[in-house]
Motif scaffolding. Structure first.
Motif, PDB file in Angstrom:
ATOM      1  N   ALA A  79       0.839  -1.208   0.000  1.00  0.00           N
ATOM      2  CA  ALA A  79       0.000   0.000   0.000  1.00  0.00           C
ATOM      3  C   ALA A  79       0.872   1.256   0.000  1.00  0.00           C
ATOM      4  O   ALA A  79       2.046   1.210   0.363  1.00  0.00           O
ATOM      5  CB  ALA A  79      -0.911  -0.001   1.229  1.00  0.00           C
ATOM      6  N   PRO A  80       0.307   2.383  -0.409  1.00  0.00           N
ATOM      7  CA  PRO A  80       1.076   3.626  -0.475  1.00  0.00           C
ATOM      8  C   PRO A  80       1.291   4.264   0.893  1.00  0.00           C
ATOM      9  O   PRO A  80       0.547   4.010   1.850  1.00  0.00           O
ATOM     10  CB  PRO A  80       0.211   4.531  -1.354  1.00  0.00           C
ATOM     11  CG  PRO A  80      -1.179   4.034  -1.140  1.00  0.00           C
ATOM     12  CD  PRO A  80      -1.053   2.554  -0.942  1.00  0.00           C
ATOM     13  N   SER A  81       2.311   5.134   0.966  1.00  0.00           N
ATOM     14  CA  SER A  81       2.504   5.971   2.143  1.00  0.00           C
ATOM     15  C   SER A  81       1.492   7.108   2.114  1.00  0.00           C
ATOM     16  O   SER A  81       0.842   7.368   1.091  1.00  0.00           O
ATOM     17  CB  SER A  81       3.925   6.551   2.140  1.00  0.00           C
ATOM     18  OG  SER A  81       4.081   7.453   1.050  1.00  0.00           O
ATOM     19  N   LEU A  82       1.371   7.817   3.218  1.00  0.00           N
ATOM     20  CA  LEU A  82       0.455   8.958   3.270  1.00  0.00           C
ATOM     21  C   LEU A  82       0.869  10.044   2.283  1.00  0.00           C
ATOM     22  O   LEU A  82       0.021  10.686   1.662  1.00  0.00           O
ATOM     23  CB  LEU A  82       0.402   9.525   4.689  1.00  0.00           C
ATOM     24  CG  LEU A  82      -0.269   8.633   5.739  1.00  0.00           C
ATOM     25  CD1 LEU A  82      -0.195   9.286   7.116  1.00  0.00           C
ATOM     26  CD2 LEU A  82      -1.722   8.356   5.365  1.00  0.00           C
ATOM     27  N   ARG A  83       2.176  10.260   2.108  1.00  0.00           N
ATOM     28  CA  ARG A  83       2.620  11.288   1.153  1.00  0.00           C
ATOM     29  C   ARG A  83       2.285  10.869  -0.277  1.00  0.00           C
ATOM     30  O   ARG A  83       1.929  11.702  -1.106  1.00  0.00           O
ATOM     31  CB  ARG A  83       4.102  11.609   1.331  1.00  0.00           C
ATOM     32  CG  ARG A  83       5.054  10.520   0.932  1.00  0.00           C
ATOM     33  CD  ARG A  83       6.512  10.971   1.009  1.00  0.00           C
ATOM     34  NE  ARG A  83       6.960  11.242   2.365  1.00  0.00           N
ATOM     35  CZ  ARG A  83       7.557  10.345   3.134  1.00  0.00           C
ATOM     36  NH1 ARG A  83       7.736   9.102   2.703  1.00  0.00           N
ATOM     37  NH2 ARG A  83       7.961  10.658   4.343  1.00  0.00           N
ATOM     38  N   GLN A  84       2.385   9.577  -0.570  1.00  0.00           N
ATOM     39  CA  GLN A  84       2.026   9.100  -1.903  1.00  0.00           C
ATOM     40  C   GLN A  84       0.527   9.228  -2.148  1.00  0.00           C
ATOM     41  O   GLN A  84       0.099   9.601  -3.241  1.00  0.00           O
ATOM     42  CB  GLN A  84       2.487   7.655  -2.088  1.00  0.00           C
ATOM     43  CG  GLN A  84       3.996   7.498  -2.224  1.00  0.00           C
ATOM     44  CD  GLN A  84       4.434   6.049  -2.216  1.00  0.00           C
ATOM     45  OE1 GLN A  84       3.948   5.245  -1.409  1.00  0.00           O
ATOM     46  NE2 GLN A  84       5.354   5.693  -3.090  1.00  0.00           N
ATOM     47  N   LEU A  85      -0.270   8.927  -1.129  1.00  0.00           N
ATOM     48  CA  LEU A  85      -1.720   9.080  -1.262  1.00  0.00           C
ATOM     49  C   LEU A  85      -2.097  10.535  -1.541  1.00  0.00           C
ATOM     50  O   LEU A  85      -2.929  10.816  -2.407  1.00  0.00           O
ATOM     51  CB  LEU A  85      -2.416   8.612   0.014  1.00  0.00           C
ATOM     52  CG  LEU A  85      -2.724   7.125   0.152  1.00  0.00           C
ATOM     53  CD1 LEU A  85      -3.270   6.831   1.543  1.00  0.00           C
ATOM     54  CD2 LEU A  85      -3.700   6.656  -0.920  1.00  0.00           C
ATOM     55  N   PRO A  92       8.950  16.587   5.188  1.00  0.00           N
ATOM     56  CA  PRO A  92       8.582  15.171   5.306  1.00  0.00           C
ATOM     57  C   PRO A  92       7.347  14.759   4.514  1.00  0.00           C
ATOM     58  O   PRO A  92       7.176  13.569   4.226  1.00  0.00           O
ATOM     59  CB  PRO A  92       8.348  14.988   6.816  1.00  0.00           C
ATOM     60  CG  PRO A  92       8.094  16.367   7.335  1.00  0.00           C
ATOM     61  CD  PRO A  92       8.914  17.286   6.485  1.00  0.00           C
ATOM     62  N   GLU A  93       6.492  15.714   4.149  1.00  0.00           N
ATOM     63  CA  GLU A  93       5.295  15.354   3.395  1.00  0.00           C
ATOM     64  C   GLU A  93       5.503  15.410   1.885  1.00  0.00           C
ATOM     65  O   GLU A  93       4.603  15.059   1.118  1.00  0.00           O
ATOM     66  CB  GLU A  93       4.140  16.280   3.795  1.00  0.00           C
ATOM     67  CG  GLU A  93       3.726  16.110   5.254  1.00  0.00           C
ATOM     68  CD  GLU A  93       2.563  16.995   5.640  1.00  0.00           C
ATOM     69  OE1 GLU A  93       2.025  17.699   4.755  1.00  0.00           O
ATOM     70  OE2 GLU A  93       2.193  16.994   6.825  1.00  0.00           O
ATOM     71  N   ALA A  94       6.676  15.850   1.444  1.00  0.00           N
ATOM     72  CA  ALA A  94       6.951  15.966   0.005  1.00  0.00           C
ATOM     73  C   ALA A  94       7.278  14.605  -0.600  1.00  0.00           C
ATOM     74  O   ALA A  94       7.950  13.782   0.019  1.00  0.00           O
ATOM     75  CB  ALA A  94       8.111  16.925  -0.229  1.00  0.00           C
ATOM     76  N   VAL A  95       6.815  14.378  -1.822  1.00  0.00           N
ATOM     77  CA  VAL A  95       7.235  13.195  -2.574  1.00  0.00           C
ATOM     78  C   VAL A  95       8.502  13.528  -3.348  1.00  0.00           C
ATOM     79  O   VAL A  95       8.752  14.691  -3.710  1.00  0.00           O
ATOM     80  CB  VAL A  95       6.139  12.705  -3.543  1.00  0.00           C
ATOM     81  CG1 VAL A  95       5.006  12.055  -2.789  1.00  0.00           C
ATOM     82  CG2 VAL A  95       5.636  13.824  -4.445  1.00  0.00           C
ATOM     83  N   ILE A  96       9.314  12.509  -3.581  1.00  0.00           N
ATOM     84  CA  ILE A  96      10.549  12.646  -4.361  1.00  0.00           C
ATOM     85  C   ILE A  96      10.351  11.842  -5.633  1.00  0.00           C
ATOM     86  O   ILE A  96      10.168  10.626  -5.584  1.00  0.00           O
ATOM     87  CB  ILE A  96      11.768  12.153  -3.576  1.00  0.00           C
ATOM     88  CG1 ILE A  96      11.825  12.814  -2.194  1.00  0.00           C
ATOM     89  CG2 ILE A  96      13.050  12.446  -4.347  1.00  0.00           C
ATOM     90  CD1 ILE A  96      12.891  12.243  -1.266  1.00  0.00           C
ATOM     91  N   ASN A  97      10.403  12.534  -6.765  1.00  0.00           N
ATOM     92  CA  ASN A  97       9.985  11.946  -8.029  1.00  0.00           C
ATOM     93  C   ASN A  97      11.147  11.605  -8.956  1.00  0.00           C
ATOM     94  O   ASN A  97      12.173  12.277  -8.960  1.00  0.00           O
ATOM     95  CB  ASN A  97       9.052  12.908  -8.784  1.00  0.00           C
ATOM     96  CG  ASN A  97       7.724  13.109  -8.091  1.00  0.00           C
ATOM     97  OD1 ASN A  97       7.603  12.893  -6.896  1.00  0.00           O
ATOM     98  ND2 ASN A  97       6.720  13.532  -8.842  1.00  0.00           N
TER      99      ASN A  97
END
Length: 472
Positions: A15-21, A197-202
Protein backbone atom coordinates in the motif's frame (compact mmCIF):
# COMPACT_ATOMS: atom_id res chain seq x y z
CA UNK A 1 10.75 -18.30 -2.66
CA UNK A 2 7.02 -17.66 -2.45
CA UNK A 3 4.52 -19.79 -4.34
CA UNK A 4 2.65 -17.96 -7.15
CA UNK A 5 -0.42 -17.69 -4.89
CA UNK A 6 1.66 -16.32 -2.01
CA UNK A 7 3.29 -13.79 -4.33
CA UNK A 8 -0.08 -12.43 -5.44
CA UNK A 9 -1.30 -12.08 -1.85
CA UNK A 10 1.97 -10.33 -1.02
CA UNK A 11 1.50 -7.94 -3.97
CA UNK A 12 -2.09 -7.24 -2.97
CA UNK A 13 -0.95 -6.17 0.49
CA UNK A 14 1.48 -3.45 -0.70
CA UNK A 15 0.00 0.00 0.00
CA UNK A 16 1.08 3.63 -0.47
CA UNK A 17 2.50 5.97 2.14
CA UNK A 18 0.46 8.96 3.27
CA UNK A 19 2.62 11.29 1.15
CA UNK A 20 2.03 9.10 -1.90
CA UNK A 21 -1.72 9.08 -1.26
CA UNK A 22 -1.77 12.88 -1.03
CA UNK A 23 0.24 13.17 -4.26
CA UNK A 24 -2.14 10.85 -6.13
CA UNK A 25 -5.06 13.13 -5.28
CA UNK A 26 -3.42 15.95 -7.28
CA UNK A 27 -3.54 13.94 -10.55
CA UNK A 28 -2.63 16.83 -12.90
CA UNK A 29 -0.03 19.55 -12.38
CA UNK A 30 2.38 21.78 -14.29
CA UNK A 31 6.08 22.02 -15.04
CA UNK A 32 7.53 25.46 -15.82
CA UNK A 33 10.95 25.41 -17.47
CA UNK A 34 12.27 28.93 -17.09
CA UNK A 35 15.82 30.21 -16.81
CA UNK A 36 18.90 31.10 -18.80
CA UNK A 37 17.83 28.89 -21.71
CA UNK A 38 14.70 31.01 -22.12
CA UNK A 39 16.92 33.92 -23.18
CA UNK A 40 19.54 32.02 -25.20
CA UNK A 41 17.13 29.88 -27.23
CA UNK A 42 18.80 26.67 -26.04
CA UNK A 43 17.46 23.60 -24.31
CA UNK A 44 20.66 22.61 -22.50
CA UNK A 45 22.93 25.50 -21.53
CA UNK A 46 26.60 24.87 -20.78
CA UNK A 47 26.94 27.18 -17.79
CA UNK A 48 29.02 29.85 -19.56
CA UNK A 49 26.28 32.37 -20.39
CA UNK A 50 26.37 35.66 -18.51
CA UNK A 51 23.76 36.24 -15.78
CA UNK A 52 23.19 39.59 -17.50
CA UNK A 53 21.16 37.74 -20.13
CA UNK A 54 18.42 36.90 -17.64
CA UNK A 55 16.13 39.91 -18.00
CA UNK A 56 12.35 39.27 -18.10
CA UNK A 57 10.60 42.62 -18.51
CA UNK A 58 7.04 41.61 -17.51
CA UNK A 59 7.49 38.70 -15.09
CA UNK A 60 4.14 37.65 -13.62
CA UNK A 61 3.94 34.50 -11.54
CA UNK A 62 0.24 35.07 -10.87
CA UNK A 63 -0.36 34.88 -14.62
CA UNK A 64 1.40 31.49 -14.65
CA UNK A 65 -0.84 30.22 -11.87
CA UNK A 66 -3.97 31.50 -13.60
CA UNK A 67 -3.00 29.67 -16.81
CA UNK A 68 -2.29 26.46 -14.89
CA UNK A 69 -5.59 26.63 -13.00
CA UNK A 70 -7.56 27.31 -16.19
CA UNK A 71 -6.61 23.80 -17.38
CA UNK A 72 -7.66 22.18 -14.11
CA UNK A 73 -4.14 21.62 -12.77
CA UNK A 74 -3.56 21.54 -9.02
CA UNK A 75 0.15 22.25 -8.69
CA UNK A 76 3.21 23.78 -10.33
CA UNK A 77 6.86 22.69 -10.36
CA UNK A 78 9.55 25.28 -11.11
CA UNK A 79 12.97 24.55 -12.62
CA UNK A 80 14.89 26.31 -9.86
CA UNK A 81 18.20 25.23 -11.40
CA UNK A 82 18.66 23.47 -14.75
CA UNK A 83 21.78 21.76 -16.07
CA UNK A 84 23.50 25.09 -16.74
CA UNK A 85 23.70 25.72 -13.00
CA UNK A 86 21.97 29.13 -13.09
CA UNK A 87 19.86 29.58 -9.95
CA UNK A 88 16.49 31.32 -9.98
CA UNK A 89 16.92 32.26 -6.34
CA UNK A 90 19.74 34.31 -4.73
CA UNK A 91 21.66 31.28 -3.45
CA UNK A 92 24.35 32.01 -0.88
CA UNK A 93 26.55 29.32 -2.44
CA UNK A 94 27.09 30.67 -5.96
CA UNK A 95 27.32 33.94 -7.84
CA UNK A 96 25.66 32.32 -10.86
CA UNK A 97 22.12 33.36 -10.02
CA UNK A 98 19.44 36.02 -10.34
CA UNK A 99 21.31 38.20 -7.84
CA UNK A 100 23.78 39.06 -10.60
CA UNK A 101 21.15 39.64 -13.28
CA UNK A 102 19.56 42.97 -14.26
CA UNK A 103 16.11 41.67 -13.32
CA UNK A 104 14.89 43.79 -10.38
CA UNK A 105 18.45 45.14 -10.09
CA UNK A 106 19.64 41.81 -8.71
CA UNK A 107 17.10 41.90 -5.86
CA UNK A 108 14.64 39.44 -7.40
CA UNK A 109 13.80 35.86 -6.41
CA UNK A 110 11.83 33.84 -8.96
CA UNK A 111 11.38 30.93 -6.55
CA UNK A 112 9.86 33.22 -3.92
CA UNK A 113 7.48 34.85 -6.37
CA UNK A 114 6.29 31.56 -7.86
CA UNK A 115 5.90 29.86 -4.47
CA UNK A 116 3.87 32.82 -3.15
CA UNK A 117 1.74 32.97 -6.31
CA UNK A 118 0.92 29.28 -6.00
CA UNK A 119 -0.30 29.79 -2.45
CA UNK A 120 -2.36 32.82 -3.41
CA UNK A 121 -3.90 30.77 -6.20
CA UNK A 122 -4.61 27.75 -4.02
CA UNK A 123 -2.34 25.28 -5.80
CA UNK A 124 0.69 23.29 -4.64
CA UNK A 125 4.30 24.36 -5.25
CA UNK A 126 7.08 21.96 -6.27
CA UNK A 127 10.80 22.13 -6.97
CA UNK A 128 12.99 20.82 -9.80
CA UNK A 129 16.71 20.99 -8.99
CA UNK A 130 19.14 19.51 -11.50
CA UNK A 131 21.92 17.45 -9.90
CA UNK A 132 23.96 17.95 -13.07
CA UNK A 133 25.66 21.35 -12.94
CA UNK A 134 27.71 22.47 -15.95
CA UNK A 135 28.83 25.68 -14.24
CA UNK A 136 29.94 24.73 -10.75
CA UNK A 137 33.69 24.02 -10.66
CA UNK A 138 33.47 21.32 -7.96
CA UNK A 139 31.02 19.20 -9.99
CA UNK A 140 32.59 15.76 -10.42
CA UNK A 141 34.76 16.06 -7.32
CA UNK A 142 32.62 13.83 -5.09
CA UNK A 143 31.82 15.00 -1.57
CA UNK A 144 32.61 18.65 -2.28
CA UNK A 145 29.89 18.82 -4.91
CA UNK A 146 27.47 16.80 -2.78
CA UNK A 147 28.00 19.41 -0.06
CA UNK A 148 27.26 22.18 -2.56
CA UNK A 149 24.12 20.46 -3.84
CA UNK A 150 22.88 19.69 -0.32
CA UNK A 151 23.42 23.31 0.68
CA UNK A 152 21.24 24.49 -2.20
CA UNK A 153 18.66 21.79 -1.55
CA UNK A 154 18.53 22.94 2.07
CA UNK A 155 17.97 26.56 0.99
CA UNK A 156 14.99 25.55 -1.13
CA UNK A 157 13.54 23.14 1.43
CA UNK A 158 13.88 25.65 4.29
CA UNK A 159 12.93 29.05 2.89
CA UNK A 160 9.90 28.67 0.62
CA UNK A 161 7.16 27.11 2.70
CA UNK A 162 5.54 23.73 2.08
CA UNK A 163 6.75 21.93 -1.04
CA UNK A 164 4.72 19.03 -2.38
CA UNK A 165 7.36 17.55 -4.67
CA UNK A 166 11.11 17.48 -5.31
CA UNK A 167 11.74 16.37 -8.88
CA UNK A 168 15.14 14.93 -9.91
CA UNK A 169 15.89 13.80 -13.45
CA UNK A 170 18.59 11.37 -14.47
CA UNK A 171 20.90 13.85 -16.20
CA UNK A 172 24.56 13.16 -15.41
CA UNK A 173 27.06 14.61 -17.85
CA UNK A 174 30.45 16.25 -17.59
CA UNK A 175 31.03 19.39 -15.58
CA UNK A 176 33.41 22.27 -16.44
CA UNK A 177 36.37 20.12 -15.34
CA UNK A 178 35.41 17.27 -17.68
CA UNK A 179 34.40 14.98 -14.80
CA UNK A 180 31.10 13.32 -13.94
CA UNK A 181 29.58 13.26 -10.45
CA UNK A 182 28.41 10.14 -8.67
CA UNK A 183 25.35 11.48 -6.87
CA UNK A 184 24.80 10.65 -3.19
CA UNK A 185 21.08 10.10 -3.63
CA UNK A 186 20.45 8.79 -0.12
CA UNK A 187 21.99 11.92 1.37
CA UNK A 188 19.77 14.12 -0.81
CA UNK A 189 16.69 12.14 0.18
CA UNK A 190 17.48 12.45 3.89
CA UNK A 191 17.63 16.24 3.63
CA UNK A 192 14.15 16.31 2.08
CA UNK A 193 12.68 13.82 4.54
CA UNK A 194 14.01 15.93 7.41
CA UNK A 195 12.94 19.36 6.12
CA UNK A 196 9.87 18.52 3.99
CA UNK A 197 8.58 15.17 5.31
CA UNK A 198 5.30 15.35 3.39
CA UNK A 199 6.95 15.97 0.01
CA UNK A 200 7.24 13.19 -2.57
CA UNK A 201 10.55 12.65 -4.36
CA UNK A 202 9.98 11.95 -8.03
CA UNK A 203 11.72 10.13 -10.89
CA UNK A 204 15.23 9.62 -9.44
CA UNK A 205 13.53 9.17 -6.09
CA UNK A 206 11.71 6.57 -3.99
CA UNK A 207 8.14 7.87 -4.17
CA UNK A 208 7.04 8.41 -7.78
CA UNK A 209 8.19 6.55 -10.88
CA UNK A 210 8.93 7.96 -14.32
CA UNK A 211 6.69 6.38 -16.96
CA UNK A 212 9.80 5.90 -19.14
CA UNK A 213 9.26 8.52 -21.85
CA UNK A 214 8.47 12.21 -22.32
CA UNK A 215 5.92 11.74 -25.09
CA UNK A 216 2.84 11.50 -22.89
CA UNK A 217 2.60 7.74 -23.47
CA UNK A 218 1.13 5.57 -20.72
CA UNK A 219 0.99 1.80 -20.44
CA UNK A 220 -2.31 0.00 -20.97
CA UNK A 221 -1.89 -1.53 -17.50
CA UNK A 222 -0.01 0.84 -15.21
CA UNK A 223 0.60 -1.00 -11.96
CA UNK A 224 1.65 0.93 -8.86
CA UNK A 225 3.04 -2.25 -7.25
CA UNK A 226 6.31 -3.14 -8.97
CA UNK A 227 9.68 -4.80 -8.23
CA UNK A 228 11.80 -2.75 -5.81
CA UNK A 229 14.74 -2.54 -8.21
CA UNK A 230 12.78 -0.04 -10.31
CA UNK A 231 13.52 2.51 -7.58
CA UNK A 232 17.23 2.38 -8.41
CA UNK A 233 18.08 5.95 -9.46
CA UNK A 234 20.97 4.81 -11.63
CA UNK A 235 18.63 2.54 -13.59
CA UNK A 236 16.37 5.54 -14.26
CA UNK A 237 19.38 7.62 -15.32
CA UNK A 238 20.35 5.07 -17.93
CA UNK A 239 17.00 5.47 -19.67
CA UNK A 240 16.96 9.28 -19.44
CA UNK A 241 17.82 11.74 -22.17
CA UNK A 242 21.57 11.78 -22.90
CA UNK A 243 21.84 14.72 -25.27
CA UNK A 244 19.83 17.66 -26.53
CA UNK A 245 18.81 16.01 -29.81
CA UNK A 246 15.37 17.59 -30.18
CA UNK A 247 13.58 14.24 -30.60
CA UNK A 248 13.58 12.58 -27.16
CA UNK A 249 10.43 14.42 -26.08
CA UNK A 250 8.29 12.57 -28.61
CA UNK A 251 9.77 9.04 -28.41
CA UNK A 252 8.71 6.06 -26.34
CA UNK A 253 10.03 2.52 -26.14
CA UNK A 254 7.51 -0.31 -25.93
CA UNK A 255 10.14 -2.61 -24.39
CA UNK A 256 8.95 -2.03 -20.82
CA UNK A 257 5.20 -2.09 -21.38
CA UNK A 258 4.64 -4.58 -18.53
CA UNK A 259 6.11 -3.78 -15.12
CA UNK A 260 3.57 -5.15 -12.66
CA UNK A 261 1.55 -8.07 -14.06
CA UNK A 262 1.58 -11.49 -12.41
CA UNK A 263 4.23 -12.57 -14.89
CA UNK A 264 6.36 -9.45 -14.34
CA UNK A 265 6.44 -9.77 -10.55
CA UNK A 266 6.55 -13.53 -10.10
CA UNK A 267 10.30 -13.65 -9.36
CA UNK A 268 10.54 -10.38 -7.43
CA UNK A 269 11.85 -10.81 -3.90
CA UNK A 270 10.68 -7.33 -2.83
CA UNK A 271 7.76 -5.32 -4.16
CA UNK A 272 7.09 -1.64 -3.50
CA UNK A 273 4.41 0.97 -4.08
CA UNK A 274 5.96 3.07 -6.85
CA UNK A 275 3.23 4.82 -8.89
CA UNK A 276 3.79 6.39 -12.30
CA UNK A 277 3.98 9.97 -13.50
CA UNK A 278 3.66 10.91 -17.16
CA UNK A 279 5.64 14.02 -18.09
CA UNK A 280 5.43 15.82 -21.42
CA UNK A 281 5.54 19.35 -22.82
CA UNK A 282 2.86 21.47 -24.46
CA UNK A 283 5.58 22.36 -27.00
CA UNK A 284 8.29 20.39 -28.75
CA UNK A 285 10.90 21.90 -26.45
CA UNK A 286 10.90 22.24 -22.68
CA UNK A 287 11.99 25.88 -22.70
CA UNK A 288 10.21 28.63 -24.61
CA UNK A 289 11.22 29.20 -28.25
CA UNK A 290 9.32 31.78 -30.28
CA UNK A 291 9.48 29.62 -33.41
CA UNK A 292 7.34 27.01 -31.61
CA UNK A 293 4.39 29.38 -31.10
CA UNK A 294 2.63 27.72 -34.01
CA UNK A 295 3.41 24.20 -32.73
CA UNK A 296 1.60 24.24 -29.39
CA UNK A 297 -0.30 21.05 -28.70
CA UNK A 298 -4.04 21.48 -29.13
CA UNK A 299 -6.54 21.14 -26.32
CA UNK A 300 -7.91 18.02 -27.98
CA UNK A 301 -4.47 16.38 -28.05
CA UNK A 302 -3.87 17.36 -24.43
CA UNK A 303 -7.30 15.98 -23.50
CA UNK A 304 -6.39 12.56 -24.91
CA UNK A 305 -3.02 12.63 -23.12
CA UNK A 306 -4.92 13.40 -19.90
CA UNK A 307 -7.26 10.44 -20.44
CA UNK A 308 -4.33 8.12 -21.19
CA UNK A 309 -2.44 9.24 -18.07
CA UNK A 310 -4.81 10.34 -15.30
CA UNK A 311 -7.43 7.94 -16.66
CA UNK A 312 -5.03 4.99 -16.51
CA UNK A 313 -3.57 5.19 -12.98
CA UNK A 314 -0.83 7.74 -13.58
CA UNK A 315 -0.46 11.43 -12.82
CA UNK A 316 0.21 13.97 -15.56
CA UNK A 317 2.97 16.59 -15.39
CA UNK A 318 2.50 19.02 -18.28
CA UNK A 319 5.28 21.49 -19.08
CA UNK A 320 4.28 25.07 -19.94
CA UNK A 321 7.36 27.24 -20.53
CA UNK A 322 7.15 31.00 -19.83
CA UNK A 323 8.51 33.32 -22.53
CA UNK A 324 11.29 35.93 -22.42
CA UNK A 325 8.90 38.47 -20.90
CA UNK A 326 8.25 36.12 -17.98
CA UNK A 327 4.70 35.21 -18.99
CA UNK A 328 2.95 32.14 -20.39
CA UNK A 329 2.47 32.84 -24.10
CA UNK A 330 -0.98 33.55 -25.53
CA UNK A 331 -1.00 30.42 -27.71
CA UNK A 332 -0.37 28.19 -24.69
CA UNK A 333 -2.96 30.01 -22.55
CA UNK A 334 -5.63 29.55 -25.20
CA UNK A 335 -5.12 25.78 -25.41
CA UNK A 336 -4.94 25.40 -21.63
CA UNK A 337 -8.22 27.25 -21.18
CA UNK A 338 -9.88 25.11 -23.85
CA UNK A 339 -8.54 21.97 -22.17
CA UNK A 340 -10.04 23.05 -18.86
CA UNK A 341 -13.38 23.65 -20.52
CA UNK A 342 -13.28 20.25 -22.23
CA UNK A 343 -12.58 18.51 -18.91
CA UNK A 344 -15.35 20.40 -17.14
CA UNK A 345 -17.86 19.67 -19.88
CA UNK A 346 -16.98 16.00 -20.20
CA UNK A 347 -17.14 15.36 -16.47
CA UNK A 348 -19.96 17.74 -15.56
CA UNK A 349 -22.94 15.42 -15.05
CA UNK A 350 -22.20 12.55 -12.68
CA UNK A 351 -25.46 10.61 -12.32
CA UNK A 352 -24.22 7.59 -10.37
CA UNK A 353 -25.93 8.69 -7.15
CA UNK A 354 -29.33 8.78 -8.92
CA UNK A 355 -29.24 5.05 -9.56
CA UNK A 356 -30.36 2.12 -7.46
CA UNK A 357 -27.11 0.25 -6.86
CA UNK A 358 -26.36 -3.30 -5.77
CA UNK A 359 -23.46 -5.73 -5.76
CA UNK A 360 -23.36 -9.53 -5.80
CA UNK A 361 -20.63 -9.55 -3.14
CA UNK A 362 -20.05 -7.24 -0.17
CA UNK A 363 -18.51 -7.22 3.30
CA UNK A 364 -20.35 -5.91 6.35
CA UNK A 365 -19.79 -2.17 7.01
CA UNK A 366 -18.63 -1.59 3.43
CA UNK A 367 -21.90 -1.07 1.61
CA UNK A 368 -22.06 -0.58 -2.15
CA UNK A 369 -23.67 2.82 -1.48
CA UNK A 370 -20.25 4.06 -0.37
CA UNK A 371 -19.22 3.99 -4.04
CA UNK A 372 -21.20 7.12 -4.83
CA UNK A 373 -21.05 9.13 -1.58
CA UNK A 374 -18.11 11.30 -2.69
CA UNK A 375 -16.06 10.39 0.37
CA UNK A 376 -12.55 9.03 -0.29
CA UNK A 377 -12.50 7.53 3.20
CA UNK A 378 -15.40 5.14 2.62
CA UNK A 379 -15.41 2.20 0.24
CA UNK A 380 -17.27 -0.86 -1.00
CA UNK A 381 -15.45 -4.09 -0.27
CA UNK A 382 -16.19 -7.40 -1.97
CA UNK A 383 -16.47 -10.60 0.02
CA UNK A 384 -13.20 -11.97 1.37
CA UNK A 385 -10.95 -13.60 -1.25
CA UNK A 386 -13.37 -12.82 -4.09
CA UNK A 387 -11.62 -12.80 -7.45
CA UNK A 388 -14.61 -11.29 -9.26
CA UNK A 389 -17.63 -9.09 -8.60
CA UNK A 390 -20.64 -7.54 -10.33
CA UNK A 391 -22.01 -4.07 -9.55
CA UNK A 392 -25.35 -3.10 -11.08
CA UNK A 393 -26.83 0.39 -11.40
CA UNK A 394 -30.48 0.86 -12.37
CA UNK A 395 -31.64 4.33 -13.34
CA UNK A 396 -35.26 5.52 -13.07
CA UNK A 397 -35.26 6.37 -16.79
CA UNK A 398 -33.10 6.08 -19.91
CA UNK A 399 -29.76 7.85 -19.55
CA UNK A 400 -27.34 8.85 -22.30
CA UNK A 401 -24.01 7.67 -20.83
CA UNK A 402 -20.51 8.23 -22.27
CA UNK A 403 -18.02 7.64 -19.43
CA UNK A 404 -17.50 5.60 -16.27
CA UNK A 405 -14.80 6.41 -13.70
CA UNK A 406 -13.56 3.90 -11.12
CA UNK A 407 -11.14 4.32 -8.22
CA UNK A 408 -9.79 1.76 -5.78
CA UNK A 409 -9.39 2.32 -2.05
CA UNK A 410 -5.60 2.41 -2.12
CA UNK A 411 -4.83 2.03 1.62
CA UNK A 412 -5.84 -1.61 1.06
CA UNK A 413 -3.64 -1.91 -2.05
CA UNK A 414 -4.16 -2.26 -5.79
CA UNK A 415 -6.14 -5.40 -6.62
CA UNK A 416 -8.25 -5.14 -9.78
CA UNK A 417 -6.68 -6.64 -12.89
CA UNK A 418 -9.46 -6.70 -15.46
CA UNK A 419 -13.11 -5.93 -16.05
CA UNK A 420 -15.84 -4.85 -18.45
CA UNK A 421 -18.82 -2.51 -18.58
CA UNK A 422 -22.22 -3.42 -20.01
CA UNK A 423 -25.28 -1.38 -20.90
CA UNK A 424 -27.96 -3.96 -20.28
CA UNK A 425 -26.65 -7.05 -22.08
CA UNK A 426 -24.35 -5.16 -24.45
CA UNK A 427 -20.66 -4.77 -23.60
CA UNK A 428 -19.57 -1.16 -24.18
CA UNK A 429 -16.06 -1.08 -22.67
CA UNK A 430 -13.21 -3.17 -21.28
CA UNK A 431 -10.69 -2.08 -18.68
CA UNK A 432 -7.55 -3.44 -17.07
CA UNK A 433 -6.01 -2.14 -13.84
CA UNK A 434 -7.85 0.55 -11.88
CA UNK A 435 -5.62 1.88 -9.10
CA UNK A 436 -6.21 5.52 -8.17
CA UNK A 437 -8.39 6.17 -11.22
CA UNK A 438 -9.57 4.44 -14.37
CA UNK A 439 -11.56 6.51 -16.89
CA UNK A 440 -13.55 4.41 -19.36
CA UNK A 441 -14.74 6.43 -22.36
CA UNK A 442 -17.11 5.12 -25.04
CA UNK A 443 -19.60 6.30 -27.63
CA UNK A 444 -22.75 7.58 -25.90
CA UNK A 445 -25.24 4.83 -25.18
CA UNK A 446 -28.80 5.02 -23.88
CA UNK A 447 -29.59 2.62 -21.07
CA UNK A 448 -31.52 2.18 -17.84
CA UNK A 449 -29.10 -0.44 -16.54
CA UNK A 450 -25.32 -0.25 -16.24
CA UNK A 451 -23.26 -3.24 -15.11
CA UNK A 452 -19.62 -3.12 -14.00
CA UNK A 453 -18.05 -6.56 -13.98
CA UNK A 454 -14.72 -7.11 -12.25
CA UNK A 455 -13.58 -10.27 -13.94
CA UNK A 456 -10.15 -10.65 -12.30
CA UNK A 457 -8.83 -9.34 -8.99
CA UNK A 458 -5.77 -10.35 -6.95
CA UNK A 459 -7.94 -10.48 -3.87
CA UNK A 460 -11.25 -8.87 -2.95
CA UNK A 461 -11.85 -5.59 -4.76
CA UNK A 462 -12.16 -2.36 -2.76
CA UNK A 463 -13.60 0.64 -4.62
CA UNK A 464 -13.95 4.13 -3.15
CA UNK A 465 -15.22 5.72 -6.36
CA UNK A 466 -17.80 5.05 -9.06
CA UNK A 467 -18.85 7.91 -11.30
CA UNK A 468 -21.16 7.68 -14.31
CA UNK A 469 -21.25 10.60 -16.72
CA UNK A 470 -24.20 11.58 -18.82
CA UNK A 471 -23.49 13.15 -22.18
CA UNK A 472 -24.55 16.79 -22.10
Amino acid sequence: MRTPEEQIYYAAGIAPSLRQLAWQQLEFYAFTHFGMNTFTGREWGDGTDSPRLFAPDAFDADQWVAAVKSAGMRGLLLTCKHHDGFCLWPSAYTEYSVKNSPWKNGQGDVVREVADACRRGGIKFGVYLSPWDRHESCYGSGTAYDDYFVNQLTELASNYGDIFCFWFDGACGEGPNGKKQVYDWERYYSVIRNLQPEAVINICGPDVRWCGNEAGHCRKSEWSVVPAELRDAERTSEKSQKSDDGTFSRKFDSQDEDLGSREAIKQAETLVWYPAEVDTSIRTGWFYHEEEDAQVRTAEELFHIYLDAVGANASLLLNIPPDKHGRIAKADCEQLKQLGEMLKNKFAHNIAATAQIEADTVQTDHSVEFLTDGDNGTYWLASEDSASAVITLRFPELKNISAVVLGEYLPLGQHIEQGEILAGKNKIADFTVVGHKRICMFDPVQTEELIIKITSSRTEAALRLLEVYQES
